[in-house]
Design a protein around this motif. Structure first.
Motif, PDB file in Angstrom:
ATOM      1  N   GLU A 102     -12.868 -67.461-102.962  1.00 58.67           N
ATOM      2  CA  GLU A 102     -12.550 -68.706-102.260  1.00 58.67           C
ATOM      3  C   GLU A 102     -12.436 -69.821-103.290  1.00 58.67           C
ATOM      4  OE1 GLU A 102     -15.189 -71.610 -99.493  1.00 58.67           O
ATOM      5  OE2 GLU A 102     -15.018 -69.540 -98.793  1.00 58.67           O
ATOM      6  N   GLU A 115      -4.713 -59.858 -97.958  1.00 54.77           N
ATOM      7  CA  GLU A 115      -4.641 -60.888 -96.917  1.00 54.77           C
ATOM      8  C   GLU A 115      -5.442 -62.109 -97.350  1.00 54.77           C
ATOM      9  OE1 GLU A 115      -5.809 -59.372 -93.088  1.00 54.77           O
ATOM     10  OE2 GLU A 115      -4.637 -57.544 -93.370  1.00 54.77           O
ATOM     11  N   MET A 116      -4.992 -63.262 -96.905  1.00 55.17           N
ATOM     12  CA  MET A 116      -5.702 -64.496 -97.230  1.00 55.17           C
ATOM     13  C   MET A 116      -5.717 -65.441 -96.048  1.00 55.17           C
ATOM     14  SD  MET A 116      -3.030 -66.628 -99.651  1.00 55.17           S
ATOM     15  CE  MET A 116      -3.627 -68.283 -99.286  1.00 55.17           C
ATOM     16  N   MET A 117      -6.733 -66.298 -96.045  1.00 51.86           N
ATOM     17  CA  MET A 117      -6.804 -67.389 -95.099  1.00 51.86           C
ATOM     18  C   MET A 117      -6.408 -68.642 -95.867  1.00 51.86           C
ATOM     19  SD  MET A 117      -8.706 -70.279 -94.185  1.00 51.86           S
ATOM     20  CE  MET A 117     -10.322 -70.091 -94.861  1.00 51.86           C
ATOM     21  N   TYR A 149      -6.311 -72.726 -95.394  1.00 45.63           N
ATOM     22  CA  TYR A 149      -6.771 -73.859 -94.598  1.00 45.63           C
ATOM     23  C   TYR A 149      -6.058 -75.096 -95.128  1.00 45.63           C
ATOM     24  CZ  TYR A 149      -9.906 -77.408 -92.695  1.00 45.63           C
ATOM     25  OH  TYR A 149     -10.423 -78.490 -92.028  1.00 45.63           O
ATOM     26  N   THR A 202      -5.891 -73.578 -89.757  1.00 44.26           N
ATOM     27  CA  THR A 202      -6.132 -72.317 -90.434  1.00 44.26           C
ATOM     28  C   THR A 202      -4.992 -71.359 -90.143  1.00 44.26           C
ATOM     29  OG1 THR A 202      -8.515 -72.615 -90.259  1.00 44.26           O
ATOM     30  CG2 THR A 202      -7.736 -70.382 -90.673  1.00 44.26           C
ATOM     31  N   GLU A 203      -4.500 -70.695 -91.197  1.00 44.86           N
ATOM     32  CA  GLU A 203      -3.419 -69.720 -91.069  1.00 44.86           C
ATOM     33  C   GLU A 203      -3.833 -68.473 -91.838  1.00 44.86           C
ATOM     34  OE1 GLU A 203       1.400 -69.627 -91.924  1.00 44.86           O
ATOM     35  OE2 GLU A 203       0.204 -71.284 -92.679  1.00 44.86           O
ATOM     36  N   TYR A 204      -3.578 -67.305 -91.261  1.00 43.98           N
ATOM     37  CA  TYR A 204      -3.885 -66.045 -91.922  1.00 43.98           C
ATOM     38  C   TYR A 204      -2.578 -65.418 -92.387  1.00 43.98           C
ATOM     39  CZ  TYR A 204      -8.571 -66.742 -90.275  1.00 43.98           C
ATOM     40  OH  TYR A 204      -9.823 -67.279 -90.065  1.00 43.98           O
ATOM     41  N   LYS A 264      -0.480 -62.352 -94.404  1.00 44.00           N
ATOM     42  CA  LYS A 264      -0.439 -60.942 -94.795  1.00 44.00           C
ATOM     43  C   LYS A 264       0.768 -60.738 -95.710  1.00 44.00           C
ATOM     44  CE  LYS A 264      -2.668 -59.417 -90.613  1.00 44.00           C
ATOM     45  NZ  LYS A 264      -2.770 -58.408 -89.588  1.00 44.00           N
ATOM     46  N   GLU A 279      -9.279 -62.480 -97.526  1.00 46.87           N
ATOM     47  CA  GLU A 279      -9.811 -61.836 -96.330  1.00 46.87           C
ATOM     48  C   GLU A 279      -9.749 -60.316 -96.491  1.00 46.87           C
ATOM     49  OE1 GLU A 279     -10.957 -63.449 -93.385  1.00 46.87           O
ATOM     50  OE2 GLU A 279     -10.905 -65.208 -94.676  1.00 46.87           O
ATOM     51  N   ASP A 333     -15.347 -70.743 -89.678  1.00 50.22           N
ATOM     52  CA  ASP A 333     -14.679 -70.510 -88.391  1.00 50.22           C
ATOM     53  C   ASP A 333     -15.629 -70.704 -87.211  1.00 50.22           C
ATOM     54  OD1 ASP A 333     -12.313 -69.868 -89.700  1.00 50.22           O
ATOM     55  OD2 ASP A 333     -12.762 -67.734 -89.760  1.00 50.22           O
TER      56      ASP A 333
END
Length: 145
Positions: free
Chosen positions: A31, A49-51, A53, A58-60, A62, A80, A144
């Motif tokens: 992070e 995968e990443m989060m 912000y 917040t967007e995930y 792939k 993530e 979250d």
């Protein structure tokens, strides 16, 4: 840098100052905290995968997905899942790559470094160097919960 490997593939000299490109490998759980900087930023996920912000949203992401951070917006990212993240990062205008050069240790390969505990001294050095390069660090990413 703090457990990630960042390869600068295009810098200010290569692009007449228009943009820089970084190819980043980051381990699960990595992070970078909530922060701001003047360049806008694009993250394009190749593996893992990443989060992302960005200013309250917040967007995930792939593989194959792209996220955008407008200039000077508070933002941060976290890896993530259990896979290593590989993400291309484009910043415009260029120049922020000098911060990464200043705080990172030169790597001898594209592998991730051995995990180690991040110390308060590590963070203090990054915060001070970041301020010299237009970065402001605002604390951890919101949870979250």
């Amino acid at each position: 840098m703090l457990g990630a490997t960042i390869t600068i593939t295009a810098d200010s000299d290569d692009t007449d100052g228009e943009f820089s490109v970084k190819d980043m490998l980051a381990p699960p759980g990595f992070e970078n905290g909530l922060h701001t900087h003047e360049p806008s930023e694009i993250f394009h996920v190749l593996d893992g995968e990443m989060m992302l912000y960005v200013d309250g949203e917040t967007e995930y992401l792939k593989p194959g997905m792209t996220g955008y951070v407008p200039a000077s917006e508070p933002h941060g990212m976290r890896v993530e899942g259990d896979e290593v993240l590989r993400v291309l990062i484009v910043m415009s205008p260029a120049g922020a790559e000098d911060f990464f050069r200043a705080v990172g240790d030169p790597a001898t390969s594209r592998d991730l470094p051995e995990p180690r505990e991040v110390t308060d001294a590590d963070l203090e050095g990054i915060f001070a160097t970041g301020a010299e390069h237009g970065f402001a660090f605002l604390g951890p990413l919101p949870t979250d919960e």
